[in-house]
Design a protein around this motif. Structure first.
Motif, PDB file in Angstrom:
ATOM      1  N   GLN A 102       0.847  -1.180  -0.121  1.00 54.44           N
ATOM      2  CA  GLN A 102      -0.024   0.061   0.008  1.00 54.44           C
ATOM      3  C   GLN A 102       1.066   1.339  -0.053  1.00 54.44           C
ATOM      4  O   GLN A 102       2.096   1.019   0.627  1.00 54.44           O
ATOM      5  N   SER A 103       0.344   2.198  -0.712  1.00 52.56           N
ATOM      6  CA  SER A 103       0.913   3.415  -0.804  1.00 52.56           C
ATOM      7  C   SER A 103       0.288   4.626   0.152  1.00 52.56           C
ATOM      8  O   SER A 103      -1.068   4.353   0.360  1.00 52.56           O
ATOM      9  N   ARG A 104       0.751   5.659   0.411  1.00 55.80           N
ATOM     10  CA  ARG A 104       0.343   6.647   1.317  1.00 55.80           C
ATOM     11  C   ARG A 104       0.960   8.084   1.119  1.00 55.80           C
ATOM     12  O   ARG A 104       2.118   7.929   1.236  1.00 55.80           O
ATOM     13  N   VAL A 105       0.217   8.960   0.764  1.00 56.46           N
ATOM     14  CA  VAL A 105       0.783  10.246   0.655  1.00 56.46           C
ATOM     15  C   VAL A 105      -0.043  11.153   1.800  1.00 56.46           C
ATOM     16  O   VAL A 105      -1.162  11.125   2.174  1.00 56.46           O
ATOM     17  N   PRO A 106       0.817  12.224   2.290  1.00 52.93           N
ATOM     18  CA  PRO A 106       0.015  13.199   2.959  1.00 52.93           C
ATOM     19  C   PRO A 106      -0.807  14.236   2.298  1.00 52.93           C
ATOM     20  O   PRO A 106      -0.615  14.322   1.139  1.00 52.93           O
ATOM     21  N   LEU A 107      -1.824  14.638   3.146  1.00 55.21           N
ATOM     22  CA  LEU A 107      -2.814  15.302   2.403  1.00 55.21           C
ATOM     23  C   LEU A 107      -2.937  16.703   2.995  1.00 55.21           C
ATOM     24  O   LEU A 107      -2.930  17.021   4.194  1.00 55.21           O
ATOM     25  N   GLU A 142      -5.503   8.785  -9.788  1.00 53.68           N
ATOM     26  CA  GLU A 142      -5.515   9.714 -10.991  1.00 53.68           C
ATOM     27  C   GLU A 142      -4.996  11.127 -10.851  1.00 53.68           C
ATOM     28  O   GLU A 142      -4.359  11.628 -11.571  1.00 53.68           O
ATOM     29  N   SER A 143      -5.124  11.520  -9.480  1.00 52.48           N
ATOM     30  CA  SER A 143      -4.727  13.256  -9.337  1.00 52.48           C
ATOM     31  C   SER A 143      -4.406  13.236  -8.047  1.00 52.48           C
ATOM     32  O   SER A 143      -3.933  14.463  -7.659  1.00 52.48           O
ATOM     33  N   LYS A 144      -3.963  12.269  -7.293  1.00 50.81           N
ATOM     34  CA  LYS A 144      -3.536  12.400  -5.801  1.00 50.81           C
ATOM     35  C   LYS A 144      -4.789  13.378  -5.007  1.00 50.81           C
ATOM     36  O   LYS A 144      -4.230  14.286  -4.174  1.00 50.81           O
ATOM     37  N   LEU A 145      -5.969  13.334  -5.466  1.00 50.13           N
ATOM     38  CA  LEU A 145      -7.090  14.077  -4.900  1.00 50.13           C
ATOM     39  C   LEU A 145      -6.904  15.581  -5.075  1.00 50.13           C
ATOM     40  O   LEU A 145      -7.347  16.375  -4.430  1.00 50.13           O
ATOM     41  N   TYR A 146      -6.274  15.923  -6.271  1.00 46.71           N
ATOM     42  CA  TYR A 146      -6.171  17.393  -6.705  1.00 46.71           C
ATOM     43  C   TYR A 146      -7.232  17.487  -7.904  1.00 46.71           C
ATOM     44  O   TYR A 146      -7.365  16.693  -8.768  1.00 46.71           O
ATOM     45  N   ASN A 147      -7.925  18.582  -7.731  1.00 47.67           N
ATOM     46  CA  ASN A 147      -8.936  18.849  -8.958  1.00 47.67           C
ATOM     47  C   ASN A 147      -7.976  19.534 -10.130  1.00 47.67           C
ATOM     48  O   ASN A 147      -7.905  20.708 -10.293  1.00 47.67           O
ATOM     49  N   LEU A 148      -7.541  18.746 -10.933  1.00 47.22           N
ATOM     50  CA  LEU A 148      -6.522  19.161 -11.860  1.00 47.22           C
ATOM     51  C   LEU A 148      -7.006  19.710 -13.148  1.00 47.22           C
ATOM     52  O   LEU A 148      -8.053  19.265 -13.656  1.00 47.22           O
ATOM     53  N   GLY A 149      -6.374  20.817 -13.525  1.00 46.80           N
ATOM     54  CA  GLY A 149      -6.872  21.435 -14.900  1.00 46.80           C
ATOM     55  C   GLY A 149      -6.051  20.926 -16.107  1.00 46.80           C
ATOM     56  O   GLY A 149      -5.349  20.169 -15.981  1.00 46.80           O
ATOM     57  N   HIS A 150      -6.208  21.829 -17.261  1.00 45.88           N
ATOM     58  CA  HIS A 150      -5.209  21.284 -18.339  1.00 45.88           C
ATOM     59  C   HIS A 150      -3.988  21.496 -18.536  1.00 45.88           C
ATOM     60  O   HIS A 150      -3.736  22.851 -17.906  1.00 45.88           O
ATOM     61  N   LEU A 151      -2.996  21.066 -18.935  1.00 50.07           N
ATOM     62  CA  LEU A 151      -1.543  21.099 -18.574  1.00 50.07           C
ATOM     63  C   LEU A 151      -1.157  21.595 -20.029  1.00 50.07           C
ATOM     64  O   LEU A 151       0.102  21.866 -20.131  1.00 50.07           O
ATOM     65  N   GLY A 152      -2.059  22.094 -21.122  1.00 48.23           N
ATOM     66  CA  GLY A 152      -1.492  22.525 -22.281  1.00 48.23           C
ATOM     67  C   GLY A 152      -0.633  21.378 -22.936  1.00 48.23           C
ATOM     68  O   GLY A 152      -1.442  20.359 -23.106  1.00 48.23           O
ATOM     69  N   ALA A 153       0.483  21.759 -23.426  1.00 51.92           N
ATOM     70  CA  ALA A 153       1.194  20.753 -24.431  1.00 51.92           C
ATOM     71  C   ALA A 153       1.629  19.564 -23.472  1.00 51.92           C
ATOM     72  O   ALA A 153       1.926  18.305 -23.950  1.00 51.92           O
ATOM     73  N   TYR A 154       1.558  19.659 -22.128  1.00 49.08           N
ATOM     74  CA  TYR A 154       1.665  18.349 -21.382  1.00 49.08           C
ATOM     75  C   TYR A 154       0.897  17.599 -20.929  1.00 49.08           C
ATOM     76  O   TYR A 154       0.932  16.319 -20.326  1.00 49.08           O
ATOM     77  N   ASN A 155      -0.480  17.912 -21.261  1.00 50.79           N
ATOM     78  CA  ASN A 155      -1.763  17.055 -20.865  1.00 50.79           C
ATOM     79  C   ASN A 155      -1.736  16.038 -21.663  1.00 50.79           C
ATOM     80  O   ASN A 155      -1.324  16.055 -22.785  1.00 50.79           O
TER      81      ASN A 155
END
Length: 233
Positions: A102-107, A142-155
């Protein structure tokens, strides 16, 4: 050539409906096609540009990522704390047991708020505690629970939001899929269409909805997702 990623990295907005433009699905290991899409092949790891972008956005350097304690990626996820009164039990949350390490990240506050939004929508859509665990674990991957927008060329394609859903695959408009409530509801309605989803391992249920290029990655977040659901249910 050193790439300039900072131009893609606005600060996290206080409004949880506002997306953070830091990374597409390639940065975090998933690709959310439409609910009816066929399975995607397993691919290689995220490219360096995407990894650098997410590191800068979250304030983590390559050195800190590589030198962080092994517990972050290799913990068994075992729990010893008693279940608080009125909260769902471990059996309700993880009925099939944990799959692998299992993995775990600080929030931070934004991530916790997004987890709460997913849990609230799980209640509204009737998928219950187990559905909430699947939803939170999917967003952690998918997003580490961040509401991610578009990354332009890197999306990666047009993937955005908590679940990296794609407008071109029928998930909704960019404005809709970067609304945590809408995105969570769309995920859970798709999950409810998966035959026998309650009896499937978490990674199988999530993959059937997401059709990810990394289909086995969801399982590693089951324990942290269960902890969050138990805390905020």
């Amino acid at each position: 050539m050193k790439l300039d990623f900072t131009r893609w990295l606005p600060a996290i907005a206080k409004d949880r409906r506002t997306a953070l433009s830091i990374a597409g699905v390639a940065a975090l290991g998933g690709l959310a096609f439409g609910p009816a899409a066929v399975a995607a092949p397993v691919t290689t790891a995220p490219h360096e540009g995407a990894r650098a972008a997410i590191d800068l956005a979250t304030g983590k350097s390559r050195e800190s990522r590589e030198n962080r304690p092994a517990e972050s990626g290799l913990t068994t996820g075992s729990r010893t704390a008693d279940v608080p009164a009125g909260k769902p039990s471990t059996e309700d949350l993880v009925p099939h047991g944990l799959e692998g390490a299992q993995s775990r990240v600080p929030l931070d506050d934004a991530q916790v708020a997004n987890a709460k939004a997913i849990i609230a929508e799980a209640k509204r859509t009737g998928v219950g505690e187990r559905g909430a665990v699947i939803g939170v674990a999917t967003s952690l991957q998918e997003s580490k629970l961040y509401n991610l927008g578009h990354l332009g060329a890197y999306n990666d394609h047009d993937s955005q939001g908590l679940f990296q859903q794609r407008p071109s695959s029928g998930w909704g408009t960019p404005e809709q899929i970067t609304d945590p409530e809408y995105a969570s509801r769309a995920f859970f309605e798709a999950l409810k269409n998966v035959p026998g989803w309650r009896d499937l391992p978490l990674t199988a249920a999530a993959q059937t909805v997401q059709v990810s290029a990394y289909p086995y990655a969801y399982a590693q977040w089951e324990q942290q997702a269960a902890d969050l659901v138990q805390q905020h249910w």
